[in-house]
Design an enzyme around this catalytic site. Sequence first.
Site, PDB file in Angstrom:
ATOM      1  N   HIS A 157    -117.317 -46.049-122.363  1.00 49.73           N
ATOM      2  CA  HIS A 157    -118.377 -46.937-121.558  1.00 49.73           C
ATOM      3  C   HIS A 157    -119.741 -45.897-121.108  1.00 49.73           C
ATOM      4  CE1 HIS A 157    -114.234 -48.548-120.842  1.00 49.73           C
ATOM      5  NE2 HIS A 157    -114.837 -49.803-120.605  1.00 49.73           N
ATOM      6  N   CYS A 206    -112.769 -48.798-127.640  1.00 46.90           N
ATOM      7  CA  CYS A 206    -112.163 -47.661-127.294  1.00 46.90           C
ATOM      8  C   CYS A 206    -112.048 -46.704-128.462  1.00 46.90           C
ATOM      9  CB  CYS A 206    -110.831 -47.739-126.479  1.00 46.90           C
ATOM     10  SG  CYS A 206    -110.127 -46.188-126.229  1.00 46.90           S
ATOM     11  N   SER A 221    -109.411 -42.513-118.649  1.00 38.19           N
ATOM     12  CA  SER A 221    -109.202 -43.446-117.638  1.00 38.19           C
ATOM     13  C   SER A 221    -107.561 -43.686-117.688  1.00 38.19           C
ATOM     14  CB  SER A 221    -109.559 -45.126-118.340  1.00 38.19           C
ATOM     15  OG  SER A 221    -109.065 -44.963-119.564  1.00 38.19           O
ATOM     16  N   GLY A 246    -106.128 -52.538-117.360  1.00 42.18           N
ATOM     17  CA  GLY A 246    -105.207 -51.591-116.663  1.00 42.18           C
ATOM     18  C   GLY A 246    -105.460 -51.309-115.112  1.00 42.18           C
ATOM     19  N   ASP A 267    -113.595 -53.248-125.276  1.00 37.60           N
ATOM     20  CA  ASP A 267    -114.316 -53.302-123.912  1.00 37.60           C
ATOM     21  C   ASP A 267    -115.213 -54.235-123.675  1.00 37.60           C
ATOM     22  OD1 ASP A 267    -112.306 -51.003-123.145  1.00 37.60           O
ATOM     23  OD2 ASP A 267    -113.756 -49.686-124.310  1.00 37.60           O
TER      24      ASP A 267
END
Length: 278
Positions: free
Chosen positions: A224, A185, A89, A254, A192
Amino acid sequence: MSQHRPDTLQHAPLGRESAYPERYDATLLYSIPRAANRAPLGIEEGALPFVGEDEWHAFEVSWLNARGKPLVAVARFRLPADSPNLIESKSWKLYLNGFNQTRFASREEVIAKLERDLSGVAGSAVEVALFGVDDQALAPRRLPGECLDDLDIEVDDYTPSAAHLKVGEEIVEETLHSHLLKSNCPVTGQPDWGSVMIRYRGPRLDREGLLRYLIGYRQHQDFHEHCVEHIFSDLMVRARPERLLVLARYVRRGGLDISPWRATPGERPPEPLRLARQ
């Protein structure tokens, strides 16, 4: 999931100080093979037990037109679940930032470049769409089905345990959801937050056990996409439904959100679907 940095992320920008690019640079994109995280679940590449996609939204997309005027958009990306790689990401965000001061002749050129670069890194065709910031396609909706979150349960286990998943004898077709999904994470440990929807036909799931199971991801470290595959795999083994769809909508971080879904063949999620937290 191990609490240590995965070998595949040793050279990734995630968790490192990074200089933000001023010009377009496709080499910033960093791929992560899916196979390493699927192996512990008994999922073999080339024989996936599900269909699905990883749907991303990027809310900080901008570029310059041919005359240097900035344009902005919200981008939707769809990566097929059978792509060999997912895209890390932070590298994705750095790559998109490189568009900010780069001139493009048209919106179509931006889409073409995004599709070419992202597909090359993912190893499969990535679908790209650009929306105006007021486009009704981006309007928030609610998850369908019944919410589990008001169940008055006692919880003392914050790691995923399939032992919580229990079923009865009655065959039902229902849709359930929870907004209590949280994972972390695997590199930075940052939380998350997300919502998860489960639609199935099969033996009736015990709702309290299902909610305990979902809450069990609260201290789990994983991406995820792999969390959704973990949930799908555990439900298939423990509940043995005829049909199953697992969809997660994670809160943006972000400027990016990700919404993976995995399903038995023939099942698809409701579309379009974005939540207020995204």
